[in-house]
Design a protein around this motif. Structure first.
Motif, PDB file in Angstrom:
ATOM      1  N   ALA A 178       0.819  -1.217   0.000  1.00 34.61           N
ATOM      2  CA  ALA A 178       0.000   0.000   0.000  1.00 34.61           C
ATOM      3  C   ALA A 178       0.851   1.264   0.000  1.00 34.61           C
ATOM      4  O   ALA A 178       0.320   2.377   0.010  1.00 34.61           O
ATOM      5  CB  ALA A 178      -0.933  -0.003   1.209  1.00 34.61           C
ATOM      6  N   GLY A 179       2.170   1.083   0.023  1.00 33.13           N
ATOM      7  CA  GLY A 179       3.067   2.240  -0.029  1.00 33.13           C
ATOM      8  C   GLY A 179       3.364   2.857   1.319  1.00 33.13           C
ATOM      9  O   GLY A 179       3.927   3.956   1.390  1.00 33.13           O
ATOM     10  N   ILE A 180       3.005   2.171   2.406  1.00 32.69           N
ATOM     11  CA  ILE A 180       3.290   2.669   3.753  1.00 32.69           C
ATOM     12  C   ILE A 180       4.671   2.176   4.169  1.00 32.69           C
ATOM     13  O   ILE A 180       4.945   0.975   4.150  1.00 32.69           O
ATOM     14  CB  ILE A 180       2.238   2.179   4.774  1.00 32.69           C
ATOM     15  CG1 ILE A 180       0.827   2.542   4.304  1.00 32.69           C
ATOM     16  CG2 ILE A 180       2.533   2.760   6.147  1.00 32.69           C
ATOM     17  CD1 ILE A 180       0.561   4.018   4.228  1.00 32.69           C
ATOM     18  N   ILE A 181       5.551   3.086   4.528  1.00 33.80           N
ATOM     19  CA  ILE A 181       6.917   2.725   4.916  1.00 33.80           C
ATOM     20  C   ILE A 181       6.923   2.286   6.374  1.00 33.80           C
ATOM     21  O   ILE A 181       6.488   3.029   7.257  1.00 33.80           O
ATOM     22  CB  ILE A 181       7.873   3.909   4.714  1.00 33.80           C
ATOM     23  CG1 ILE A 181       7.875   4.334   3.241  1.00 33.80           C
ATOM     24  CG2 ILE A 181       9.285   3.554   5.163  1.00 33.80           C
ATOM     25  CD1 ILE A 181       8.652   5.601   2.962  1.00 33.80           C
ATOM     26  N   PRO A 182       7.421   1.079   6.663  1.00 32.20           N
ATOM     27  CA  PRO A 182       7.461   0.609   8.065  1.00 32.20           C
ATOM     28  C   PRO A 182       8.336   1.511   8.928  1.00 32.20           C
ATOM     29  O   PRO A 182       9.303   2.104   8.449  1.00 32.20           O
ATOM     30  CB  PRO A 182       8.073  -0.796   7.942  1.00 32.20           C
ATOM     31  CG  PRO A 182       7.891  -1.185   6.511  1.00 32.20           C
ATOM     32  CD  PRO A 182       7.945   0.082   5.725  1.00 32.20           C
ATOM     33  N   ASP A 183       7.984   1.614  10.215  1.00 31.76           N
ATOM     34  CA  ASP A 183       8.834   2.334  11.159  1.00 31.76           C
ATOM     35  C   ASP A 183       9.335   1.358  12.217  1.00 31.76           C
ATOM     36  O   ASP A 183       9.129   0.142  12.100  1.00 31.76           O
ATOM     37  CB  ASP A 183       8.094   3.526  11.777  1.00 31.76           C
ATOM     38  CG  ASP A 183       6.853   3.117  12.575  1.00 31.76           C
ATOM     39  OD1 ASP A 183       6.645   1.904  12.791  1.00 31.76           O
ATOM     40  OD2 ASP A 183       6.087   4.015  12.974  1.00 31.76           O
ATOM     41  N   ASP A 184      10.009   1.867  13.240  1.00 29.27           N
ATOM     42  CA  ASP A 184      10.593   0.976  14.250  1.00 29.27           C
ATOM     43  C   ASP A 184       9.519   0.206  15.014  1.00 29.27           C
ATOM     44  O   ASP A 184       9.731  -0.951  15.402  1.00 29.27           O
ATOM     45  CB  ASP A 184      11.471   1.765  15.215  1.00 29.27           C
ATOM     46  CG  ASP A 184      10.724   2.872  15.938  1.00 29.27           C
ATOM     47  OD1 ASP A 184       9.753   3.400  15.377  1.00 29.27           O
ATOM     48  OD2 ASP A 184      11.115   3.211  17.069  1.00 29.27           O
ATOM     49  N   VAL A 185       8.326   0.823  15.212  1.00 28.75           N
ATOM     50  CA  VAL A 185       7.229   0.122  15.904  1.00 28.75           C
ATOM     51  C   VAL A 185       6.737  -1.050  15.050  1.00 28.75           C
ATOM     52  O   VAL A 185       6.430  -2.128  15.577  1.00 28.75           O
ATOM     53  CB  VAL A 185       6.070   1.101  16.202  1.00 28.75           C
ATOM     54  CG1 VAL A 185       4.900   0.374  16.852  1.00 28.75           C
ATOM     55  CG2 VAL A 185       6.546   2.240  17.090  1.00 28.75           C
ATOM     56  N   THR A 186       6.653  -0.831  13.750  1.00 31.02           N
ATOM     57  CA  THR A 186       6.233  -1.906  12.842  1.00 31.02           C
ATOM     58  C   THR A 186       7.135  -3.121  13.015  1.00 31.02           C
ATOM     59  O   THR A 186       6.657  -4.259  13.125  1.00 31.02           O
ATOM     60  CB  THR A 186       6.314  -1.443  11.370  1.00 31.02           C
ATOM     61  OG1 THR A 186       5.702  -0.172  11.231  1.00 31.02           O
ATOM     62  CG2 THR A 186       5.639  -2.441  10.455  1.00 31.02           C
ATOM     63  N   MET A 187       8.437  -2.876  13.030  1.00 30.26           N
ATOM     64  CA  MET A 187       9.389  -3.991  13.074  1.00 30.26           C
ATOM     65  C   MET A 187       9.371  -4.706  14.427  1.00 30.26           C
ATOM     66  O   MET A 187       9.628  -5.905  14.487  1.00 30.26           O
ATOM     67  CB  MET A 187      10.797  -3.497  12.745  1.00 30.26           C
ATOM     68  CG  MET A 187      10.937  -2.936  11.330  1.00 30.26           C
ATOM     69  SD  MET A 187      10.175  -3.964  10.030  1.00 30.26           S
ATOM     70  CE  MET A 187      11.118  -5.491  10.195  1.00 30.26           C
ATOM     71  N   VAL A 188       9.056  -3.982  15.497  1.00 34.82           N
ATOM     72  CA  VAL A 188       8.881  -4.663  16.792  1.00 34.82           C
ATOM     73  C   VAL A 188       7.716  -5.634  16.692  1.00 34.82           C
ATOM     74  O   VAL A 188       7.804  -6.788  17.146  1.00 34.82           O
ATOM     75  CB  VAL A 188       8.638  -3.640  17.928  1.00 34.82           C
ATOM     76  CG1 VAL A 188       8.193  -4.357  19.208  1.00 34.82           C
ATOM     77  CG2 VAL A 188       9.895  -2.833  18.200  1.00 34.82           C
ATOM     78  N   GLY A 189       6.611  -5.188  16.068  1.00 37.62           N
ATOM     79  CA  GLY A 189       5.450  -6.064  15.886  1.00 37.62           C
ATOM     80  C   GLY A 189       5.775  -7.266  15.025  1.00 37.62           C
ATOM     81  O   GLY A 189       5.366  -8.398  15.322  1.00 37.62           O
ATOM     82  N   VAL A 190       6.517  -7.058  13.942  1.00 40.08           N
ATOM     83  CA  VAL A 190       6.871  -8.148  13.021  1.00 40.08           C
ATOM     84  C   VAL A 190       7.773  -9.167  13.726  1.00 40.08           C
ATOM     85  O   VAL A 190       7.544 -10.383  13.636  1.00 40.08           O
ATOM     86  CB  VAL A 190       7.576  -7.569  11.774  1.00 40.08           C
ATOM     87  CG1 VAL A 190       8.224  -8.683  10.955  1.00 40.08           C
ATOM     88  CG2 VAL A 190       6.587  -6.796  10.917  1.00 40.08           C
ATOM     89  N   LEU A 191       8.798  -8.698  14.426  1.00 42.41           N
ATOM     90  CA  LEU A 191       9.713  -9.611  15.128  1.00 42.41           C
ATOM     91  C   LEU A 191       9.000 -10.336  16.263  1.00 42.41           C
ATOM     92  O   LEU A 191       9.259 -11.520  16.520  1.00 42.41           O
ATOM     93  CB  LEU A 191      10.920  -8.835  15.662  1.00 42.41           C
ATOM     94  CG  LEU A 191      11.845  -8.235  14.597  1.00 42.41           C
ATOM     95  CD1 LEU A 191      12.919  -7.370  15.243  1.00 42.41           C
ATOM     96  CD2 LEU A 191      12.499  -9.334  13.765  1.00 42.41           C
TER      97      LEU A 191
END
Length: 763
Positions: A486-499
């Motif tokens: 969708a063109g949304i650039i992940p941020d540090d919070v996104t990556m905490v959720g992914v990990l």
């Protein structure tokens, strides 16, 4: 004298009709010549009755005004205009519109009054339709239309009206200038301002204020210096502009130069000092003020509240001679934010009047200080008293529902949001998303997520984190990929959720790849939370050496959470030596972290090292560390029921304990064996079994089964991690009773269905 007497007789005889608007027939019908008073009613009588209508309307006496109007033997256009204006001023737009449509004859004033009414009622489309119907227009008509467009942000339409005006006056020019300024189009405002020279002071002030709001103080000051005539507003704009932007020296200098230092100028200086943390200077200026208004008092009180000096704030509040609702709200918010909920409630109960901010502040105070049930009771009371529920009230209520997992009440709030028209948009949508996710209804959370038309990064992050906490790691990663698409650039919070999603579901290779590529792909430098997720991921998978090696390569010292992840992994895999090392580091970093004492005690107990368990207990006592008591709660019929281990206070305890005994017997038939190694006491096995049987989460689940219809999903919350024994028991209970049991503990969600758990025993 004869005319007045005849009118009084006519007025007394006339009965008010149930319909507040006379019919078309009654407005146009001709009287019998014998009773026709038109010939004997003078213009002066008509004027007198019109004045009486206007007087009644000004004082809100609509029925009295209608009585005079209905009783008039002859009405003029002015009579109708007086009624329509009165209805509009008393916010009865519907009655004004009905009477306007029934007028037998209209003049230009009639059209202009109704046009202004449409604008005031925020119906710009209908206003334009009426404007186009007008048989003639004057500058008032054009200005009303221009003002309507400008007021509600239709700047381009306002400009078109301005350009088409056959004649413009000062109001027209200033209306378009204000439209540009109010909507942030400051460059266009300046071009318009530069196109002529005979602007009034109010126009100079308007543009200058626009520059101040944009923090363009240099441009604002240039205008100020060019002004040949300045009024008090001009000086106040510049003084407050400098004060708000931290240039207190220049603000004070202008204040001293100002020929008229009114209460607004004094208050601007006080507010400037307060906003920039110089409270002592603010108090000196405040004490010197010759005249103070409520805004002055509120500014200084707010300063003390922000510093959490509630004693001084309270003294000023009690001395304040002119309190308004904002004053009360400031004190209420101050006590709530400082944790003094009792005093906040005392203020709330004393308030002579409340607004939505008062209710929201009190609800937030309860919620933020651990009084979730009281917060929700107040929300219900607010609704019952007919107080208008704002977006912030709903959001605060939803947040409280999320914290205490009151799903049913949260659903009712969702319904209220829909009825109020607040259901769309990120602000409310994200609050609903959090509520459903934290209340254990991840499916409904996803439904809300899909309905948010313009998702922001918070929406995506909340959905990813929600799936992660529920143990649906693969679904979380699907959302992550959709987010990037969708063109949304992940941020540090996104990556905490992914990990975290990878950690909860054992996706070691995917998690490792994301961790090492996040800087290259998304420009995100791993922080301590990302490292903690990775150590947790590796540790849970049994790759303890890799977890330790990763800790050594961290560009900063590990914190308590990072060592805690390693300690948790050590407990899972029975590595007492590594667990002791991690615990030692945690005790140095966080000596009052009771949870870590319990974790290492569990590790010792599992190894049969009862002496070390006792030593841990003594160490906690010597350091004054208290174990957080475990408790669980469940919502049944809009009421939250709370249980502690071995609870004997609940009114239905006998039924609950009897049912648990029955369940225990059935579970043992299915092969259940109590995990007695988890009991941190060196006692007999039978006593250990008894201690495990009545954990708070088991009591809550048993009560929910007994109190809800067969087949309904059960949602139970616990403030600590669920123990291994309860986890095993709930798998069997879900199979025995044919129910889905969703358990939220302090770390994640577990969905028990048909004898298995969504975590796959990987927790």
């Amino acid at each position: 004298m004869f005319i007045t007497r005849r009118f009084r007789q006519f007025h007394t005889h006339y009965q008010l009709t149930p319909n507040p608007i006379p019919s078309k027939k009654s407005l146009t019908q001709k009287h019998n010549p014998k009773n026709n008073l038109k010939n004997i009613i003078s213009d002066s009588d008509i004027v007198r009755w019109n004045v009486e209508i206007s007087s009644h309307m000004r004082n809100g006496r609509l029925e009295a005004a209608l009585g005079v109007f209905n009783a008039m033997p002859r009405r003029t256009v002015v009579s109708f205009n007086a009624m329509i204006s009165g209805y509009l001023n008393n916010e009865r737009f519907d009655l004004a519109q009905q009477l306007f449509e029934k007028m037998p004859r209209r003049d230009l004033v009639s059209w202009n009054v109704m046009l202004s009414g449409f604008v005031r009622n925020k119906n710009i489309g209908a206003a334009r339709e009426l404007f186009d119907r007008m048989p003639q227009r004057d500058v008032v008509s054009w200005n009303a239309m221009l003002s309507g467009y400008a007021q509600y942000g239709y700047v381009d339409e306002a400009r078109k009206v301005f350009e088409n005006m056959p004649y413009r006056n000062g109001i027209s020019w200033n209306g378009l200038l204000s439209a540009y300024v109010q909507n942030g189009r400051i460059e266009e405002a300046f071009r318009l301002f530069s196109s002529k020279t005979d602007w009034e002071v109010v126009s100079w002030n308007c543009l200058m204020g626009g520059y101040v709001r944009k923090k363009r103080l240099v441009d604002a000051r240039k205008l100020f210096d060019q002004m040949t005539n300045r009024d008090a507003v001009s000086w106040n704009i510049m003084i407050s502009g400098y004060a708000q932007n931290g240039d207190l020296f220049e603000a004070s200098r202008l204040f001293e130069e100002s020929p008229v230092r009114d209460v607004f100028a004094w208050t601007a200086i006080v507010s400037g000092y307060v906003q920039h943390g110089t409270l002592d200077e603010a108090r000196i200026v405040f004490d010197k003020m010759p005249v103070k208004n409520p805004v002055s008092w509120n500014a200084i009180i707010a300063g003390y509240v922000q510093r959490k000096r509630m004693d001084v704030a309270s003294e000023l509040f009690e001395a304040m001679p002119c309190r308004n609702v904002s004053s009360w709200n400031t004190m209420l918010t101050g006590y709530a934010q400082s944790g003094d909920v009792e005093q906040a409630k005392f203020i709330f109960d004393r308030m002579p009047q409340r607004d939505t901010i008062s209710w929201a502040a009190m609800i937030a105070g309860y919620a933020q200080n651990g009084h979730g049930e009281e917060a929700l009771q107040l929300f219900v009371e607010m609704k019952r008293e007919g107080e208008r529920l704002s977006r912030s009230s709903y959001t605060c209520g939803l947040s409280t529902c999320a914290e205490i997992a009151a799903l049913e009440l949260g659903k009712q709030m969702h319904g209220g949001l829909v009825k109020s028209g607040f259901e769309t948009g990120c602000y409310v949508g994200n609050a609903l998303l959090v509520m459903y996710s934290k209340c254990g209804s991840i499916e409904e959370a996803y439904d809300v997520f899909k309905d948010i038309q313009q998702k922001d990064i918070v929406s995506w992050n909340t959905m990813i984190a929600g799936y992660a906490r529920h143990g649906f790691g693969k679904e979380a990663l699907v959302i992550f990929e959709s987010m990037k698409a969708a063109g949304i650039i992940p941020d540090d919070v996104t990556m905490v959720g992914v990990l975290s999603a990878c950690s909860h579901t054992g996706l070691v290779e995917r998690g490792t790849e994301y961790f090492y590529k996040m800087n290259e792909y998304y420009g995100i430098t791993p922080n301590s939370k990302h490292y903690t997720c990775m150590i947790d991921l590796l540790g849970r998978a049994g790759r303890l050496d890799e977890a330790q090696n990763l800790m050594k390569t961290m560009p900063f010292e590990p914190d308590g959470a990072t060592w805690g992840a390693l300690l948790g992994a050590s407990r899972i895999h029975g590595n007492t030596e590594l667990g002791e090392k991690a615990a030692k580091m945690i005790f140095e970093l966080e000596p009052e972290n009771a949870g870590m004492y319990v974790l290492i005690s569990n590790l010792y107990a599992a190894s049969g090292r009862w002496g070390d368990v006792r030593n841990m207990r003594l160490k906690m006592r010597d350091k004054g560390v208290k174990k957080v008591p475990g408790y669980s709660w469940v919502e049944v019929q809009n009421k939250v029921h709370t249980f502690s281990v071995g609870d004997s206070a609940h009114p239905e305890k006998d039924k609950i304990y009897a049912f648990l005994e029955e369940l225990d017997f059935k579970m043992k038939q299915e092969g259940y064996i109590s995990s007695t190694k988890l009991v941190l006491h060196d006692v007999e096995e039978e006593e250990k079994e008894h201690m495990l049987k009545y954990h708070s989460e088991k009591l809550a689940v048993a009560f929910a089964i007994l109190s809800t219809p067969s087949g309904r999903t059960i949602r139970v919350m616990k403030n600590l991690r669920v123990c291994e024994d309860c986890h095993s028991a709930f798998k069997l209970i879900s199979k025995i009773v044919g129910r889905t049991i969703i358990l939220r503990d302090s770390y994640r969600f577990h969905h028990f269905t048909g004898g298995s758990c969504s975590c796959g025993d990987y927790w």
